[in-house]
Design a protein around this motif. Structure first.
Motif, PDB file in Angstrom:
ATOM      1  N   LEU A 109      33.529  71.073 -40.378  1.00 15.48           N
ATOM      2  CA  LEU A 109      34.063  69.800 -39.895  1.00 15.48           C
ATOM      3  C   LEU A 109      34.976  69.164 -40.939  1.00 15.48           C
ATOM      4  O   LEU A 109      36.026  68.608 -40.606  1.00 15.48           O
ATOM      5  CB  LEU A 109      32.923  68.845 -39.537  1.00 15.48           C
ATOM      6  N   HIS A 110      34.597  69.268 -42.200  1.00 11.80           N
ATOM      7  CA  HIS A 110      35.434  68.733 -43.276  1.00 11.80           C
ATOM      8  C   HIS A 110      36.776  69.460 -43.299  1.00 11.80           C
ATOM      9  O   HIS A 110      37.830  68.838 -43.402  1.00 11.80           O
ATOM     10  CB  HIS A 110      34.712  68.871 -44.622  1.00 11.80           C
ATOM     11  N   GLU A 111      36.723  70.776 -43.188  1.00 13.86           N
ATOM     12  CA  GLU A 111      37.967  71.557 -43.183  1.00 13.86           C
ATOM     13  C   GLU A 111      38.859  71.134 -42.018  1.00 13.86           C
ATOM     14  O   GLU A 111      40.082  71.005 -42.159  1.00 13.86           O
ATOM     15  CB  GLU A 111      37.640  73.048 -43.101  1.00 13.86           C
ATOM     16  N   HIS A 112      38.247  70.893 -40.873  1.00 13.37           N
ATOM     17  CA  HIS A 112      39.020  70.476 -39.701  1.00 13.37           C
ATOM     18  C   HIS A 112      39.664  69.113 -39.953  1.00 13.37           C
ATOM     19  O   HIS A 112      40.851  68.924 -39.663  1.00 13.37           O
ATOM     20  CB  HIS A 112      38.108  70.434 -38.476  1.00 13.37           C
ATOM     21  N   LEU A 113      38.910  68.166 -40.477  1.00  9.20           N
ATOM     22  CA  LEU A 113      39.479  66.840 -40.731  1.00  9.20           C
ATOM     23  C   LEU A 113      40.588  66.882 -41.768  1.00  9.20           C
ATOM     24  O   LEU A 113      41.587  66.176 -41.645  1.00  9.20           O
ATOM     25  CB  LEU A 113      38.394  65.858 -41.165  1.00  9.20           C
ATOM     26  N   ILE A 114      40.431  67.708 -42.792  1.00 12.71           N
ATOM     27  CA  ILE A 114      41.481  67.824 -43.810  1.00 12.71           C
ATOM     28  C   ILE A 114      42.741  68.422 -43.189  1.00 12.71           C
ATOM     29  O   ILE A 114      43.862  67.994 -43.491  1.00 12.71           O
ATOM     30  CB  ILE A 114      40.997  68.638 -45.022  1.00 12.71           C
ATOM     31  N   SER A 115      42.590  69.367 -42.274  1.00  8.54           N
ATOM     32  CA  SER A 115      43.753  69.922 -41.568  1.00  8.54           C
ATOM     33  C   SER A 115      44.419  68.861 -40.701  1.00  8.54           C
ATOM     34  O   SER A 115      45.655  68.763 -40.665  1.00  8.54           O
ATOM     35  CB  SER A 115      43.341  71.111 -40.701  1.00  8.54           C
ATOM     36  N   LEU A 116      43.620  68.066 -39.999  1.00  6.85           N
ATOM     37  CA  LEU A 116      44.183  66.975 -39.207  1.00  6.85           C
ATOM     38  C   LEU A 116      44.878  65.953 -40.100  1.00  6.85           C
ATOM     39  O   LEU A 116      45.936  65.418 -39.747  1.00  6.85           O
ATOM     40  CB  LEU A 116      43.084  66.278 -38.400  1.00  6.85           C
ATOM     41  N   HIS A 117      44.296  65.693 -41.255  1.00  5.00           N
ATOM     42  CA  HIS A 117      44.902  64.765 -42.216  1.00  5.00           C
ATOM     43  C   HIS A 117      46.286  65.268 -42.630  1.00  5.00           C
ATOM     44  O   HIS A 117      47.250  64.502 -42.666  1.00  5.00           O
ATOM     45  CB  HIS A 117      43.987  64.604 -43.428  1.00  5.00           C
ATOM     46  N   ALA A 118      46.390  66.545 -42.927  1.00  2.00           N
ATOM     47  CA  ALA A 118      47.679  67.123 -43.329  1.00  2.00           C
ATOM     48  C   ALA A 118      48.690  67.050 -42.187  1.00  2.00           C
ATOM     49  O   ALA A 118      49.876  66.766 -42.413  1.00  2.00           O
ATOM     50  CB  ALA A 118      47.496  68.562 -43.791  1.00  2.00           C
ATOM     51  N   LEU A 119      48.234  67.288 -40.960  1.00  2.00           N
ATOM     52  CA  LEU A 119      49.124  67.208 -39.804  1.00  2.00           C
ATOM     53  C   LEU A 119      49.630  65.775 -39.613  1.00  2.00           C
ATOM     54  O   LEU A 119      50.831  65.545 -39.436  1.00  2.00           O
ATOM     55  CB  LEU A 119      48.404  67.688 -38.538  1.00  2.00           C
ATOM     56  N   LEU A 120      48.729  64.805 -39.678  1.00  3.36           N
ATOM     57  CA  LEU A 120      49.151  63.414 -39.537  1.00  3.36           C
ATOM     58  C   LEU A 120      50.034  62.973 -40.696  1.00  3.36           C
ATOM     59  O   LEU A 120      50.959  62.178 -40.512  1.00  3.36           O
ATOM     60  CB  LEU A 120      47.941  62.496 -39.427  1.00  3.36           C
ATOM     61  N   ASP A 121      49.774  63.489 -41.887  1.00  3.18           N
ATOM     62  CA  ASP A 121      50.619  63.170 -43.034  1.00  3.18           C
ATOM     63  C   ASP A 121      52.047  63.637 -42.774  1.00  3.18           C
ATOM     64  O   ASP A 121      53.002  62.891 -43.005  1.00  3.18           O
ATOM     65  CB  ASP A 121      50.069  63.821 -44.307  1.00  3.18           C
ATOM     66  N   ARG A 154      38.527  71.861 -51.705  1.00  3.44           N
ATOM     67  CA  ARG A 154      39.397  71.384 -50.621  1.00  3.44           C
ATOM     68  C   ARG A 154      39.508  69.866 -50.679  1.00  3.44           C
ATOM     69  O   ARG A 154      40.591  69.309 -50.531  1.00  3.44           O
ATOM     70  CB  ARG A 154      38.817  71.821 -49.278  1.00  3.44           C
ATOM     71  N   HIS A 155      38.387  69.188 -50.913  1.00  2.00           N
ATOM     72  CA  HIS A 155      38.384  67.728 -50.961  1.00  2.00           C
ATOM     73  C   HIS A 155      39.216  67.215 -52.139  1.00  2.00           C
ATOM     74  O   HIS A 155      39.973  66.263 -52.001  1.00  2.00           O
ATOM     75  CB  HIS A 155      36.938  67.224 -51.054  1.00  2.00           C
ATOM     76  N   GLN A 156      39.092  67.864 -53.273  1.00  2.00           N
ATOM     77  CA  GLN A 156      39.853  67.439 -54.448  1.00  2.00           C
ATOM     78  C   GLN A 156      41.344  67.686 -54.264  1.00  2.00           C
ATOM     79  O   GLN A 156      42.171  66.873 -54.693  1.00  2.00           O
ATOM     80  CB  GLN A 156      39.331  68.130 -55.700  1.00  2.00           C
ATOM     81  N   GLN A 157      41.717  68.775 -53.617  1.00  2.00           N
ATOM     82  CA  GLN A 157      43.132  69.033 -53.339  1.00  2.00           C
ATOM     83  C   GLN A 157      43.699  67.984 -52.389  1.00  2.00           C
ATOM     84  O   GLN A 157      44.804  67.481 -52.591  1.00  2.00           O
ATOM     85  CB  GLN A 157      43.314  70.437 -52.749  1.00  2.00           C
ATOM     86  N   ALA A 158      42.936  67.635 -51.366  1.00  2.00           N
ATOM     87  CA  ALA A 158      43.397  66.606 -50.430  1.00  2.00           C
ATOM     88  C   ALA A 158      43.443  65.241 -51.116  1.00  2.00           C
ATOM     89  O   ALA A 158      44.347  64.440 -50.845  1.00  2.00           O
ATOM     90  CB  ALA A 158      42.480  66.554 -49.216  1.00  2.00           C
ATOM     91  N   ALA A 159      42.504  64.981 -52.006  1.00  2.00           N
ATOM     92  CA  ALA A 159      42.476  63.701 -52.726  1.00  2.00           C
ATOM     93  C   ALA A 159      43.750  63.514 -53.546  1.00  2.00           C
ATOM     94  O   ALA A 159      44.237  62.390 -53.701  1.00  2.00           O
ATOM     95  CB  ALA A 159      41.251  63.620 -53.619  1.00  2.00           C
ATOM     96  N   HIS A 160      44.297  64.605 -54.042  1.00  2.00           N
ATOM     97  CA  HIS A 160      45.554  64.521 -54.801  1.00  2.00           C
ATOM     98  C   HIS A 160      46.669  63.958 -53.912  1.00  2.00           C
ATOM     99  O   HIS A 160      47.422  63.076 -54.329  1.00  2.00           O
ATOM    100  CB  HIS A 160      45.919  65.909 -55.345  1.00  2.00           C
ATOM    101  N   LEU A 161      46.773  64.447 -52.687  1.00  2.00           N
ATOM    102  CA  LEU A 161      47.760  63.941 -51.742  1.00  2.00           C
ATOM    103  C   LEU A 161      47.464  62.484 -51.396  1.00  2.00           C
ATOM    104  O   LEU A 161      48.368  61.654 -51.336  1.00  2.00           O
ATOM    105  CB  LEU A 161      47.776  64.790 -50.465  1.00  2.00           C
TER     106      LEU A 161
END
Length: 149
Positions: free
Chosen positions: A42-54, A122-129
């Motif tokens: 689920l976390h991976e899915h949300l991070i992918s959605l986050h990148a798409l919305l970004d 994955r969380h730390q990489q997304a946190a950078h963005l």
């Protein structure tokens, strides 16, 4: 008028259908507690959605500022949801032992060893963005949906 992209295959409805199908098949008959594997997915899915919305927010904002603001607000909410899922992962019992790790364990960089904590990487990489695109005030605001002019 801003240009709209040419028609291309849209896979998001298939992803949504797959999640609905997964929930219908697995959640009612599953255990009462979400497994770490489920929370990781689920976390991976949300991070992918986050990148798409970004991507949508950054492309839209220069052309339609109000629309871009709404997309940025949605992106922020997705990050907040992903952050909670990351915390839930660390609150969930470990696979096998059932032991619950210490709350600060994630800060130690892969405290349980690879590959188990790809969720942390994955969380730390997304946190950078997130740190580049949002302010602390945006992340802690009780409501991010107001349109700024």
């Amino acid at each position: 008028m801003p240009a709209t992209p040419a028609a291309s295959p849209d896979f998001v409805p298939y992803a949504t259908a797959a999640i609905d199908f997964h929930r219908a098949l697995n959640v009612p008959a599953g255990p009462l507690v979400a497994s770490r594997a489920e929370l990781d997915c689920l976390h991976e899915h949300l991070i992918s959605l986050h990148a798409l919305l970004d991507a949508h927010a950054e492309r839209t904002a220069p052309l339609l500022p109000a629309d871009g603001h709404h997309l940025r607000a949605a992106r922020t909410r997705l990050w907040q949801a992903a952050d909670h899922l990351h915390a839930a992962y660390h609150s969930a019992p470990r696979t096998g032992s059932g032991e619950v790790p210490e709350p600060d364990a994630c800060r130690a960089r892969l405290p349980e060893g690879a590959p188990e904590l790809t969720v942390c990487r994955r969380h730390q990489q997304a946190a950078h963005l997130v740190r580049r695109r949002t302010t602390a005030a945006d992340l802690h605001s009780p409501f991010t949906g107001l349109v700024r002019h």
